[in-house]
Design a protein around this motif. Structure first.
Motif, mmCIF file in Angstrom:
data_model
loop_
_atom_site.group_PDB
_atom_site.id
_atom_site.type_symbol
_atom_site.label_atom_id
_atom_site.label_comp_id
_atom_site.label_asym_id
_atom_site.label_seq_id
_atom_site.Cartn_x
_atom_site.Cartn_y
_atom_site.Cartn_z
ATOM 1 N N PRO A 1 52.577 31.126 63.226
ATOM 2 C CA PRO A 1 52.084 29.975 63.056
ATOM 3 C C PRO A 1 51.702 29.692 61.611
ATOM 4 C CG PRO A 1 50.945 30.964 64.892
ATOM 5 C CD PRO A 1 51.735 32.082 64.415
ATOM 6 N N LEU A 2 51.030 30.557 60.796
ATOM 7 C CA LEU A 2 50.640 30.592 59.432
ATOM 8 C C LEU A 2 51.905 30.245 58.766
ATOM 9 C CD1 LEU A 2 47.778 33.132 58.926
ATOM 10 C CD2 LEU A 2 47.769 30.634 58.905
ATOM 11 N N VAL A 3 52.997 30.994 58.921
ATOM 12 C CA VAL A 3 54.342 30.701 58.100
ATOM 13 C C VAL A 3 54.865 29.304 58.399
ATOM 14 C CG1 VAL A 3 56.689 31.544 57.875
ATOM 15 C CG2 VAL A 3 54.831 33.131 58.080
ATOM 16 N N ARG A 4 54.914 29.006 59.631
ATOM 17 C CA ARG A 4 55.242 27.546 59.938
ATOM 18 C C ARG A 4 54.596 26.515 59.393
ATOM 19 N NH1 ARG A 4 54.939 29.519 65.317
ATOM 20 N NH2 ARG A 4 53.376 28.017 65.680
ATOM 21 N N ALA A 5 53.310 26.716 59.366
ATOM 22 C CA ALA A 5 52.531 25.776 58.750
ATOM 23 C C ALA A 5 52.562 25.605 57.282
ATOM 24 C CB ALA A 5 50.805 26.053 59.112
ATOM 25 N N GLY A 6 52.534 26.755 56.584
ATOM 26 C CA GLY A 6 52.812 26.650 55.139
ATOM 27 C C GLY A 6 54.129 26.368 54.700
ATOM 28 N N VAL A 7 55.218 26.869 55.101
ATOM 29 C CA VAL A 7 56.487 25.979 54.876
ATOM 30 C C VAL A 7 56.545 24.669 55.148
ATOM 31 C CG1 VAL A 7 59.129 26.416 55.306
ATOM 32 C CG2 VAL A 7 57.680 28.253 55.217
ATOM 33 N N SER A 8 55.902 24.226 56.234
ATOM 34 C CA SER A 8 56.293 22.838 56.594
ATOM 35 C C SER A 8 55.292 22.113 55.576
ATOM 36 C CB SER A 8 55.555 22.691 58.025
ATOM 37 O OG SER A 8 56.444 23.220 59.104
ATOM 38 N N ALA A 9 54.193 22.605 55.358
ATOM 39 C CA ALA A 9 53.470 21.749 54.164
ATOM 40 C C ALA A 9 53.986 21.876 52.934
ATOM 41 C CB ALA A 9 51.903 22.325 54.087
ATOM 42 N N LEU A 10 54.523 23.012 52.638
ATOM 43 C CA LEU A 10 55.288 22.867 51.196
ATOM 44 C C LEU A 10 56.293 21.848 51.049
ATOM 45 C CD1 LEU A 10 55.877 24.496 48.440
ATOM 46 C CD2 LEU A 10 57.357 25.914 49.811
ATOM 47 N N LEU B 1 75.192 35.432 57.057
ATOM 48 C CA LEU B 1 76.336 35.194 56.145
ATOM 49 C C LEU B 1 77.660 34.912 56.875
ATOM 50 C CD1 LEU B 1 76.305 36.980 52.671
ATOM 51 C CD2 LEU B 1 75.448 34.583 53.224
ATOM 52 N N GLU B 2 77.736 35.667 57.964
ATOM 53 C CA GLU B 2 78.940 35.695 58.914
ATOM 54 C C GLU B 2 78.670 34.856 59.900
ATOM 55 O OE1 GLU B 2 79.200 39.850 59.778
ATOM 56 O OE2 GLU B 2 80.466 40.214 58.447
ATOM 57 N N ALA B 3 77.367 34.320 60.239
ATOM 58 C CA ALA B 3 76.978 33.357 61.116
ATOM 59 C C ALA B 3 77.469 31.852 60.546
ATOM 60 C CB ALA B 3 75.626 33.325 61.793
ATOM 61 N N GLY B 4 77.399 31.690 59.392
ATOM 62 C CA GLY B 4 77.876 30.447 58.706
ATOM 63 C C GLY B 4 76.735 30.078 57.826
ATOM 64 N N ALA B 5 75.560 30.794 57.729
ATOM 65 C CA ALA B 5 74.359 30.124 56.795
ATOM 66 C C ALA B 5 74.767 29.799 55.551
ATOM 67 C CB ALA B 5 73.087 31.181 57.034
ATOM 68 N N SER B 6 74.086 28.748 54.994
ATOM 69 C CA SER B 6 74.280 28.489 53.574
ATOM 70 C C SER B 6 73.578 29.033 52.517
ATOM 71 C CB SER B 6 74.241 26.902 53.566
ATOM 72 O OG SER B 6 75.084 25.909 54.306
ATOM 73 N N GLY B 7 72.357 29.681 53.196
ATOM 74 C CA GLY B 7 71.728 30.406 52.210
ATOM 75 C C GLY B 7 70.594 31.327 52.851
ATOM 76 N N PHE B 8 70.134 32.399 51.988
ATOM 77 C CA PHE B 8 69.284 33.401 52.418
ATOM 78 C C PHE B 8 68.264 33.469 51.483
ATOM 79 C CE2 PHE B 8 67.735 37.710 53.578
ATOM 80 C CZ PHE B 8 67.988 37.879 54.666
ATOM 81 N N LEU B 9 66.994 33.709 51.869
ATOM 82 C CA LEU B 9 65.636 33.774 50.966
ATOM 83 C C LEU B 9 64.846 34.578 51.555
ATOM 84 C CD1 LEU B 9 65.121 30.451 49.168
ATOM 85 C CD2 LEU B 9 66.225 32.190 48.011
ATOM 86 N N LEU B 10 63.877 35.429 50.715
ATOM 87 C CA LEU B 10 63.027 36.265 51.036
ATOM 88 C C LEU B 10 61.798 35.157 51.042
ATOM 89 C CD1 LEU B 10 63.580 39.688 49.274
ATOM 90 C CD2 LEU B 10 64.411 38.685 51.660
ATOM 91 N N LYS B 11 60.878 35.126 52.045
ATOM 92 C CA LYS B 11 59.715 34.490 52.180
ATOM 93 C C LYS B 11 58.787 34.418 51.037
ATOM 94 C CE LYS B 11 59.695 34.160 57.021
ATOM 95 N NZ LYS B 11 58.960 34.746 58.395
ATOM 96 N N ASP B 12 58.930 35.625 50.304
ATOM 97 C CA ASP B 12 57.969 35.803 49.120
ATOM 98 C C ASP B 12 58.434 34.933 47.671
ATOM 99 O OD1 ASP B 12 59.938 37.466 48.413
ATOM 100 O OD2 ASP B 12 58.609 39.331 48.385
ATOM 101 N N ALA B 13 59.648 34.277 48.022
ATOM 102 C CA ALA B 13 60.261 33.596 47.010
ATOM 103 C C ALA B 13 59.115 32.767 46.648
ATOM 104 C CB ALA B 13 61.081 32.875 47.271
#
Length: 227
Positions: A11-20, A96-108
């Motif tokens: 929940p905290l991550v969802r809220a944080g990324v959404s707010a950002l 990547l093999e699934a077709g994702a366009s990007g991959f980032l760590l949450k601490d970015a």
């Protein structure tokens, strides 16, 4: 306006990324999901411009969701940006093999995450800089995305498509490539649309990996044998 779906079981991550993201004037979070099944349902209902997915989620993990949203047969295709606390190679390769366009760590840094969403929405791939060299080396030495080899590149690609691939592998955006080749951005997009299926890949990020894998360009910091 860039329409975004955020999926994370914390929940905290969802809220944080959404707010950002919602704080940005050009981004709107249109859906928030707590598991993979909900993410798929909401993505199909809202068709966002970008789906920000966690890797480890209940019901369906992020790789499964990514494959459904942007892998072979996906219609409509929803570009995926994976945000995760895990940098294990198998997760990166799976995304990547699934077709994702990007991959980032949450601490970015927040501005990096916001920038990545914009890049993916614009059709550009992005990969966490800390992972790039390791990922490229791994794909070069051990992995195979598809059977087309570098020796066949000249057979399946036009000269201009090969030019686009080389510039793409340098990290250029569509706008940068258009400027370098003195063509319209729409022309670059057309070349990419024709090139990806020829190489048997799903995304421009996979095309970059393909270029390194098949020695079209050299892995940064690697020797002539790719090691």
């Amino acid at each position: 306006m860039i329409r975004v779906l955020v999926a994370d079981d914390q929940p905290l991550v969802r809220a944080g990324v959404s707010a950002l993201l919602d704080a940005e004037p050009d981004i709107e979070v249109v859906a928030v999901a707590s598991d993979g099944a909900e993410a798929l349902e909401l993505a199909r209902r809202t068709v966002p411009d970008v789906a920000c997915l966690d890797i480890r989620m209940p019901v369906h993990d992020g790789i499964t969701v990514a494959r459904a949203l942007c892998g072979p047969g996906a219609d409509p295709v929803v570009p995926v940006l994976v945000l995760t606390t895990f940098d294990m190679d198998d997760y990166v390769f799976g995304a990547l093999e699934a077709g994702a366009s990007g991959f980032l760590l949450k601490d970015a840094e927040p501005d990096v995450i916001v920038g990545a969403v914009r890049q993916v929405a614009a059709g550009n791939g992005t990969l966490d800089q800390a992972l790039t060299r390791r990922v490229l080396r791994e794909f070069v030495t051990r992995r195979r995305l598809q059977p087309v080899t570098g020796d066949r590149a000249d057979e399946v690609l036009t000269a201009r498509e090969r030019d686009v691939l080389l510039l793409l592998a340098q990290g250029m955006s569509n706008e940068d490539i258009a400027a370098a080749l003195v063509v319209e951005v729409s022309t670059v997009k057309s070349h990419l649309a024709r090139m990806l299926p020829k190489l048997g890949v799903q995304s421009r990020l996979q095309a970059v990996v393909w270029a390194y894998q098949n020695r079209i360009v050299a892995v940064p910091g690697a020797g002539p044998d790719g090691a």
